[in-house]
Design a protein around this motif. Structure first.
Motif, short mmCIF file in Angstrom:
data_model
loop_
_atom_site.label_atom_id
_atom_site.label_comp_id
_atom_site.label_asym_id
_atom_site.label_seq_id
_atom_site.Cartn_x
_atom_site.Cartn_y
_atom_site.Cartn_z
N LEU A 103 0.83 -1.20 0.00
CA LEU A 103 0.00 0.00 0.00
C LEU A 103 0.87 1.26 0.00
CD1 LEU A 103 -2.95 0.91 0.08
CD2 LEU A 103 -2.77 1.00 2.57
N SER A 104 0.49 2.19 -0.84
CA SER A 104 1.20 3.47 -0.93
C SER A 104 0.29 4.50 -1.58
CB SER A 104 2.49 3.31 -1.76
OG SER A 104 2.19 3.31 -3.14
N PRO A 105 0.66 5.78 -1.57
CA PRO A 105 -0.15 6.81 -2.25
C PRO A 105 -0.20 6.62 -3.76
CG PRO A 105 1.34 7.81 -0.66
CD PRO A 105 1.77 6.39 -0.81
N TYR A 106 0.60 5.69 -4.29
CA TYR A 106 0.62 5.46 -5.74
C TYR A 106 -0.37 4.38 -6.17
CZ TYR A 106 4.75 8.40 -5.85
OH TYR A 106 5.61 9.47 -5.74
N ASN A 107 -0.86 3.57 -5.25
CA ASN A 107 -1.91 2.62 -5.61
C ASN A 107 -3.17 2.86 -4.78
OD1 ASN A 107 -1.09 1.44 -3.16
ND2 ASN A 107 0.17 -0.07 -4.22
N THR A 108 -3.38 4.14 -4.47
CA THR A 108 -4.60 4.60 -3.85
C THR A 108 -5.13 5.76 -4.69
OG1 THR A 108 -3.66 4.08 -1.67
CG2 THR A 108 -5.67 5.42 -1.71
N LEU A 109 -6.38 5.69 -5.12
CA LEU A 109 -6.95 6.72 -5.97
C LEU A 109 -7.80 7.69 -5.15
CD1 LEU A 109 -8.13 4.57 -9.04
CD2 LEU A 109 -5.92 5.70 -8.68
N ALA A 110 -7.78 8.95 -5.56
CA ALA A 110 -8.60 9.98 -4.93
C ALA A 110 -9.76 10.30 -5.88
CB ALA A 110 -7.77 11.23 -4.66
N ALA A 111 -10.89 9.64 -5.64
CA ALA A 111 -12.07 9.83 -6.49
C ALA A 111 -12.96 10.88 -5.83
CB ALA A 111 -12.82 8.52 -6.68
N GLY A 112 -12.62 12.15 -6.03
CA GLY A 112 -13.35 13.21 -5.35
C GLY A 112 -13.03 13.19 -3.87
N GLU A 113 -14.04 12.97 -3.05
CA GLU A 113 -13.84 12.90 -1.60
C GLU A 113 -13.71 11.46 -1.11
OE1 GLU A 113 -16.96 15.05 0.29
OE2 GLU A 113 -16.33 16.99 -0.53
N ARG A 114 -13.53 10.54 -2.03
CA ARG A 114 -13.49 9.11 -1.67
C ARG A 114 -12.15 8.51 -2.06
NH1 ARG A 114 -15.63 4.00 -4.17
NH2 ARG A 114 -15.70 5.17 -6.12
N LEU A 115 -11.57 7.73 -1.16
CA LEU A 115 -10.35 6.98 -1.46
C LEU A 115 -10.72 5.60 -1.99
CD1 LEU A 115 -7.73 7.51 1.41
CD2 LEU A 115 -7.86 8.63 -0.82
N VAL A 116 -9.99 5.14 -3.00
CA VAL A 116 -10.20 3.80 -3.55
C VAL A 116 -8.86 3.10 -3.62
CG1 VAL A 116 -11.03 2.46 -5.51
CG2 VAL A 116 -12.17 4.60 -4.90
N VAL A 117 -8.78 1.90 -3.07
CA VAL A 117 -7.54 1.13 -3.04
C VAL A 117 -7.49 0.22 -4.26
CG1 VAL A 117 -6.18 -0.55 -1.73
CG2 VAL A 117 -7.51 1.20 -0.52
N ILE A 118 -6.35 0.22 -4.95
CA ILE A 118 -6.19 -0.62 -6.14
C ILE A 118 -4.93 -1.46 -6.01
CG2 ILE A 118 -7.42 1.02 -7.63
CD1 ILE A 118 -4.68 1.96 -8.66
N ASP A 119 -4.68 -2.29 -7.04
CA ASP A 119 -3.47 -3.13 -7.12
C ASP A 119 -3.35 -4.05 -5.90
OD1 ASP A 119 -2.88 -1.94 -9.51
OD2 ASP A 119 -1.46 -0.50 -8.66
N LEU A 120 -4.08 -5.18 -5.95
CA LEU A 120 -4.09 -6.09 -4.80
C LEU A 120 -3.58 -7.49 -5.09
CD1 LEU A 120 -7.12 -4.31 -4.66
CD2 LEU A 120 -6.80 -5.16 -2.36
N PRO A 121 -2.70 -7.72 -6.07
CA PRO A 121 -2.30 -9.11 -6.32
C PRO A 121 -1.47 -9.71 -5.20
CG PRO A 121 -0.92 -7.63 -7.59
CD PRO A 121 -2.00 -6.79 -6.98
N GLN A 122 -0.80 -8.85 -4.42
CA GLN A 122 0.11 -9.36 -3.40
C GLN A 122 -0.52 -9.41 -2.01
OE1 GLN A 122 0.61 -6.16 -4.93
NE2 GLN A 122 -0.67 -5.56 -3.19
N VAL A 123 -1.84 -9.30 -1.90
CA VAL A 123 -2.50 -9.37 -0.59
C VAL A 123 -2.05 -10.62 0.15
CG1 VAL A 123 -4.72 -9.86 0.50
CG2 VAL A 123 -4.52 -7.99 -1.11
N VAL A 124 -1.70 -10.45 1.43
CA VAL A 124 -1.18 -11.56 2.22
C VAL A 124 -2.05 -11.80 3.44
CG1 VAL A 124 1.19 -11.14 1.47
CG2 VAL A 124 0.35 -10.07 3.58
N ASP A 125 -1.91 -12.98 3.99
CA ASP A 125 -2.61 -13.35 5.22
C ASP A 125 -1.83 -12.78 6.40
OD1 ASP A 125 -3.19 -15.15 7.63
OD2 ASP A 125 -4.69 -15.83 6.19
N LEU A 126 -2.52 -12.06 7.27
CA LEU A 126 -1.85 -11.40 8.39
C LEU A 126 -1.13 -12.39 9.29
CD1 LEU A 126 -1.33 -8.84 10.10
CD2 LEU A 126 -3.54 -9.26 11.22
#
Length: 313
Positions: free
Chosen positions: A248-271
Motif C-alpha cells: 500500500l502506498s499513495p501510488y496505488n490509492t486513488l482519490a475519487a473526489g472525496e473518496r479513497l479507492v484502493v487498487i493493485d491487490l495481487p500481493q495481498v497476504v494473510d496477516l
C-alpha cells in the motif's frame, strides 16, 4: 341411380368455385399478431467487428465463478450481443498493463448496455518480474499438488502456474474486499490473465477521466483528514478479516473526489498465515503516514499499527 346422381350434383354444387371463401389480400396481416410480447426480440444486424480492436463480449464465455459477486451493480453489461472495444492503454507496470475497454450493445448507451471498464492484463512470464514474490506467496496454497511442486521447483510449468496465480490472487482479493464493503473497484470478470474491473473516474475539465493517484493530489486540511479516516477504517476492516494489502502506498490509492479507492491487490497476504504479514502491515502504515505527514497531518505509523493490531486481535 337417381339418388347417386343427386349426390354427385350436390357435391359439385358444394365445391364449385362460386362458393369458395375469398380472402381480402389487400389487408396487411401482422405475422406477430397474438404472440406474447415477452417472446419477441428487437434485433438488428451488426457489421463485422474489427479484429484488431474489438471482440464479442466474453461475459458468458467465462465460468460463473469468474464473474463478479452478486448483487452486481446495474452498470454491468451482461448481454451476449455486446462488443468489447479497445480504447487505449491506461497504465503500464512491471507485472501488468491496464487498458480502457468499452463493452456495449451496438447502438445503445443505456445503463446496463454500455460501460467503460479497466482491463488489467498480466504479462507473460518472459516479460515481467515480481519483486520479493516468494515473501508474498508464503502461506498460499495451490489446489493441485503437481502445481505446488512445480512452483517450488521453478520449472517451466511452475512459471506458467505462477502467471495465472497472480491474476487469480488479485481477482480473489478484489471479490473478498468488495464483499467486505471496502473501497475497491468492482471486479467484473476474470478471463485467464485478464481482469475486467470498474473504472474509477472523476469529472475533469474535458469530461470523465481516470481518478488521480493520491500521490498526485494536494488536498486541503479538511479533505486530508477525511482521507486519513477512510484509510484507517479500510485498514481496520482488512485486518479484522485477517488480510494485509502488502504494498500500500499513495501510488496505488486513488482519490475519487472525496473518496479513497484502493487498487493493485495481487500481493495481498494473510496477516497470520504469512510469516511477514505484520511486517507488511507496518510498512503499509509507514508508507501512508509518511505521505500524510508531508501534507501537514500529524499522524504516526506506530500508533496506527498499534490501533490496527487491537482490531486484529
Amino acid at each position: 341411380m337417381t339418388a347417386r346422381h343427386d349426390w354427385h350434383d350436390r357435391s359439385e354444387e358444394q365445391y364449385s368455385s362460386d362458393h369458395l371463401l375469398h380472402l381480402d389480400t389487400r389487408r396487411e396481416v401482422d405475422p406477430l399478431d397474438g404472440i406474447d410480447p415477452s417472446f419477441l426480440l428487437d434485433w438488428h444486424a451488426v457489421e463485422d467487428i474489427d479484429d484488431d480492436t474489438q471482440r464479442w463480449s466474453t461475459w458468458l464465455s467465462v465460468e460463473p465463478l469468474s464473474r463478479g459477486p452478486e448483487p452486481r451493480p446495474d452498470w454491468v453489461v451482461t448481454s451476449q450481443g455486446a462488443i468489447d472495444t479497445e480504447l487505449g492503454i491506461l497504465k503500464t507496470g512491471k507485472e501488468a498493463d491496464a487498458y480502457l475497454l468499452e463493452r456495449a450493445v451496438p447502438g445503445s448507451d443505456a445503463l446496463g448496455e454500455s460501460v467503460v471498464m479497466v482491463a488489467k492484463r498480466y504479462r507473460s512470464t518472459e516479460h515481467r518480474t515480481f519483486h520479493r514474490a516468494a515473501t508474498y506467496t508464503e502461506g498460499r496454497s495451490v489446489k493441485r499438488s503437481r502445481d505446488q511442486r512445480a512452483l517450488k521447483a521453478g520449472s517451466t510449468w511452475g512459471k506458467i502456474v505462477a502467471a495465472g496465480e497472480w491474476a487469480v490472487s488479485e481477482w480473489e482479493a478484489l471479490k473478498r474486499c468488495w464483499l467486505l464493503g471496502l473501497p475497491v473497484p468492482y471486479p467484473v470478470q476474470l478471463d485467464g490473465q485478464e481482469i475486467l474491473m470498474e473504472w474509477i473516474t472523476v469529472e475533469g475539465e474535458d469530461g470523465v477521466e481516470t481518478a488521480p493517484r493520491l500521490a498526485q493530489t494536494r488536498p486541503g486540511p479538511a479533505l486530508l483528514a477525511t482521507y486519513y479516516d477512510q484509510l484507517r477504517d479500510a485498514l481496520a476492516t482488512m485486518v479484522q478479516a485477517g488480510i494485509v494489502h502488502g504494498d500500500l502506498s499513495p501510488y496505488n490509492t486513488l482519490a475519487a473526489g472525496e473518496r479513497l479507492v484502493v487498487i493493485d491487490l495481487p500481493q495481498v497476504v494473510d496477516l497470520v498465515g504469512n510469516a511477514n504479514g505484520m511486517d507488511f502491515l507496518l510498512r503499509d502504515c509507514r508508507n501512508m503516514c509518511r505521505w500524510f505527514r508531508a501534507r501537514g497531518l500529524e499522524v504516526d505509523e506506530q500508533e496506527l499499527f498499534g490501533e490496527l493490531m487491537a482490531h486484529a486481535f
